[in-house]
Write a protein that holds these residues in place. Structure first.
Motif, mmCIF file in Angstrom:
data_model
loop_
_atom_site.group_PDB
_atom_site.id
_atom_site.type_symbol
_atom_site.label_atom_id
_atom_site.label_comp_id
_atom_site.label_asym_id
_atom_site.label_seq_id
_atom_site.Cartn_x
_atom_site.Cartn_y
_atom_site.Cartn_z
ATOM 1 N N ILE A 89 23.282 25.921 60.643
ATOM 2 C CA ILE A 89 21.948 25.679 61.189
ATOM 3 C C ILE A 89 21.999 25.978 62.683
ATOM 4 C CG2 ILE A 89 20.146 23.972 61.650
ATOM 5 C CD1 ILE A 89 20.810 22.595 59.073
ATOM 6 N N THR A 90 21.100 26.808 63.142
ATOM 7 C CA THR A 90 21.095 27.234 64.539
ATOM 8 C C THR A 90 19.851 26.714 65.237
ATOM 9 O OG1 THR A 90 19.909 29.314 64.177
ATOM 10 C CG2 THR A 90 22.276 29.341 63.817
ATOM 11 N N HIS A 91 20.013 26.300 66.479
ATOM 12 C CA HIS A 91 18.897 25.784 67.270
ATOM 13 C C HIS A 91 18.652 26.716 68.452
ATOM 14 C CE1 HIS A 91 16.171 23.010 69.244
ATOM 15 N NE2 HIS A 91 16.310 22.146 68.256
ATOM 16 N N HIS A 92 17.448 27.234 68.556
ATOM 17 C CA HIS A 92 17.130 28.128 69.662
ATOM 18 C C HIS A 92 17.086 27.368 70.982
ATOM 19 C CE1 HIS A 92 13.014 26.590 70.066
ATOM 20 N NE2 HIS A 92 12.908 26.638 68.757
ATOM 21 N N GLY A 93 17.107 28.106 72.084
ATOM 22 C CA GLY A 93 17.013 27.500 73.398
ATOM 23 C C GLY A 93 15.578 27.371 73.872
ATOM 24 N N ALA A 94 15.421 26.972 75.131
ATOM 25 C CA ALA A 94 14.149 26.983 75.848
ATOM 26 C C ALA A 94 12.994 26.369 75.073
ATOM 27 C CB ALA A 94 13.792 28.412 76.254
ATOM 28 N N PRO A 95 12.933 25.039 74.951
ATOM 29 C CA PRO A 95 11.787 24.424 74.273
ATOM 30 C C PRO A 95 10.473 24.914 74.870
ATOM 31 C CG PRO A 95 13.425 22.769 74.853
ATOM 32 C CD PRO A 95 13.855 24.037 75.510
ATOM 33 N N GLY A 96 9.549 25.283 73.999
ATOM 34 C CA GLY A 96 8.274 25.785 74.461
ATOM 35 C C GLY A 96 8.270 27.245 74.854
ATOM 36 N N HIS A 108 15.321 14.340 72.503
ATOM 37 C CA HIS A 108 16.552 14.828 71.867
ATOM 38 C C HIS A 108 16.811 14.074 70.570
ATOM 39 C CE1 HIS A 108 18.485 16.704 75.720
ATOM 40 N NE2 HIS A 108 17.301 17.204 75.435
ATOM 41 N N GLU A 109 16.524 12.777 70.555
ATOM 42 C CA GLU A 109 16.710 12.002 69.327
ATOM 43 C C GLU A 109 15.866 12.564 68.192
ATOM 44 O OE1 GLU A 109 16.380 7.354 67.759
ATOM 45 O OE2 GLU A 109 15.536 7.935 69.692
ATOM 46 N N GLN A 110 14.614 12.901 68.488
ATOM 47 C CA GLN A 110 13.727 13.422 67.454
ATOM 48 C C GLN A 110 14.141 14.821 67.021
ATOM 49 O OE1 GLN A 110 10.830 11.840 65.788
ATOM 50 N NE2 GLN A 110 11.759 13.472 64.558
ATOM 51 N N TRP A 111 14.463 15.692 67.956
ATOM 52 C CA TRP A 111 14.894 17.042 67.589
ATOM 53 C C TRP A 111 16.176 16.990 66.747
ATOM 54 C CZ3 TRP A 111 13.560 18.993 73.122
ATOM 55 C CH2 TRP A 111 12.291 19.587 73.120
ATOM 56 N N ILE A 130 26.910 23.591 63.123
ATOM 57 C CA ILE A 130 25.735 23.521 63.981
ATOM 58 C C ILE A 130 25.967 24.427 65.181
ATOM 59 C CG2 ILE A 130 26.616 21.437 65.146
ATOM 60 C CD1 ILE A 130 22.897 22.303 64.517
ATOM 61 N N ALA A 131 24.952 25.214 65.508
ATOM 62 C CA ALA A 131 25.110 26.206 66.562
ATOM 63 C C ALA A 131 23.883 26.214 67.460
ATOM 64 C CB ALA A 131 25.318 27.598 65.961
ATOM 65 N N GLY A 132 24.093 26.547 68.726
ATOM 66 C CA GLY A 132 22.966 26.658 69.638
ATOM 67 C C GLY A 132 23.379 27.221 70.980
ATOM 68 N N GLY A 133 22.437 27.904 71.619
ATOM 69 C CA GLY A 133 22.666 28.452 72.939
ATOM 70 C C GLY A 133 21.687 27.888 73.943
ATOM 71 N N MET A 145 21.197 20.643 72.102
ATOM 72 C CA MET A 145 20.849 20.020 70.833
ATOM 73 C C MET A 145 21.993 20.108 69.818
ATOM 74 S SD MET A 145 18.180 18.536 71.473
ATOM 75 C CE MET A 145 18.395 17.790 69.863
ATOM 76 N N ALA A 146 22.771 21.174 69.847
ATOM 77 C CA ALA A 146 23.924 21.260 68.947
ATOM 78 C C ALA A 146 24.907 20.132 69.244
ATOM 79 C CB ALA A 146 24.594 22.625 69.082
#
Length: 299
Positions: A41-48, A87-90, A108-111, A117-118
């Motif tokens: 599962i990957t999480h993108h950066g830059a919320p919004g 962060h808790e919700q994400w 878990i992966a993310g940049g 978030m990872a």
């Protein structure tokens, strides 16, 4: 534009998502790769500002042997933006996606902010994490001071520091203002500056200012997970570009020093995006790491 709306241009450009209800929000999710394969599962950066497009392009290269889940986090891309952007919700949303895909454990992966978030997910749900892959991220908010110094020192462009402050402190006024501020700092990101490429990125970005403002005005001032990082047991790969201006190499070095079972790889001809600027080397590094610690059935 409300927190739940996205630009028509972005909606037309991304039609492959399935809509999954996660904790009161419909999230845009794509699943790549063979059924039954180990899940990433990957999480993108830059919320919004970020979306599943970047991790789909980078981690999608591993979908020949892994089940890769990419999604727009709540408040970003095409996903709904109800509730809080903490962060808790994400992290809870990530775990609900894990349950939805039917995986007991995941990589878990993310940049960038996705790396925050990872790590947050790995700390909050350690029993669910088999491996962690990070790119150009930080364990605390100290990177903000380094980023400001780098912005002031650059000879690439002259940065309007009023716009820098609005995006850095989460004070942008609306989606158009977020776009304008994003255009201001984008020249700093790449190893080689290409003004035309910057403008293409500006136009391709989906803007959701509420999530951005919350992330940088509420989450970031209190962000510091250094004390918890030594507790992480899952193997971790940390990758970073040598000239990353916003999460410099020193941030990744701090993570590597604190996480016991970690390894750090620096990409010498990359800025904030080695997964793009040195794509083959970065993909090979990630694949070899996963083969060792989280092997696929193909192995």
């Amino acid at each position: 534009m409300s927190g739940n709306e996205v630009s028509p241009e972005f909606a037309r450009a991304t039609t492959d998502a399935q809509w999954v209800e996660i904790n009161g929000n419909h999230l845009a999710v794509e699943v790549l790769g063979p059924e039954g394969a180990p899940v990433i599962i990957t999480h993108h950066g830059a919320p919004g500002l970020g979306s599943r497009a970047e991790p789909r392009a980078s981690f999608g290269r591993l979908a020949d042997e892994y089940r890769v889940v990419v999604f727009d986090a709540r408040g970003s891309g095409q996903s709904e933006g109800n509730g809080t952007f903490s962060h808790e919700q994400w992290a809870a949303d990530i775990d609900a996606l894990r349950e939805w895909i039917g995986a007991e454990t995941i990589a878990i992966a993310g940049g960038s902010y996705g790396g925050f978030m990872a790590m947050e997910y790995a700390l909050r749900y350690p029993q669910r994490v088999a491996a962690v892959v990070l790119r150009d991220t930080s364990p605390d908010n100290e990177n903000a001071d380094a980023a400001r110094k780098n912005a002031l020192a650059t000879d690439r462009v002259v940065i309007d520091m009023e716009k820098f402050d609005r995006i850095d402190y989460g004070r942008v006024r609306d989606d158009e203002d977020l776009k304008d501020c994003w255009r201001e700092i984008l020249p700093l990101y790449d190893f080689v500056y290409d003004p035309e490429a910057v403008e293409r990125k500006v136009e391709a970005t989906p803007y959701r200012y509420q999530a951005h403002n919350y992330a940088f005005s509420v989450n970031m001032p209190a962000y510091d997970i250094k004390p918890q990082l030594p507790s992480l047991a899952a193997p971790m790969l940390i990758t970073v570009g040598r000239t990353d201006w916003i999460t410099p190499v020193s941030c990744s070095e701090t993570i590597a020093e604190l996480v016991p079972n970690s390894e750090l790889v620096v990409f010498e001809r990359s800025g904030h995006s080695p997964q793009i600027e040195e794509a083959d080397a970065w993909t090979r590094t990630v694949r070899e790491f996963l083969h060792r610690v989280y092997p696929s059935a193909a192995r």
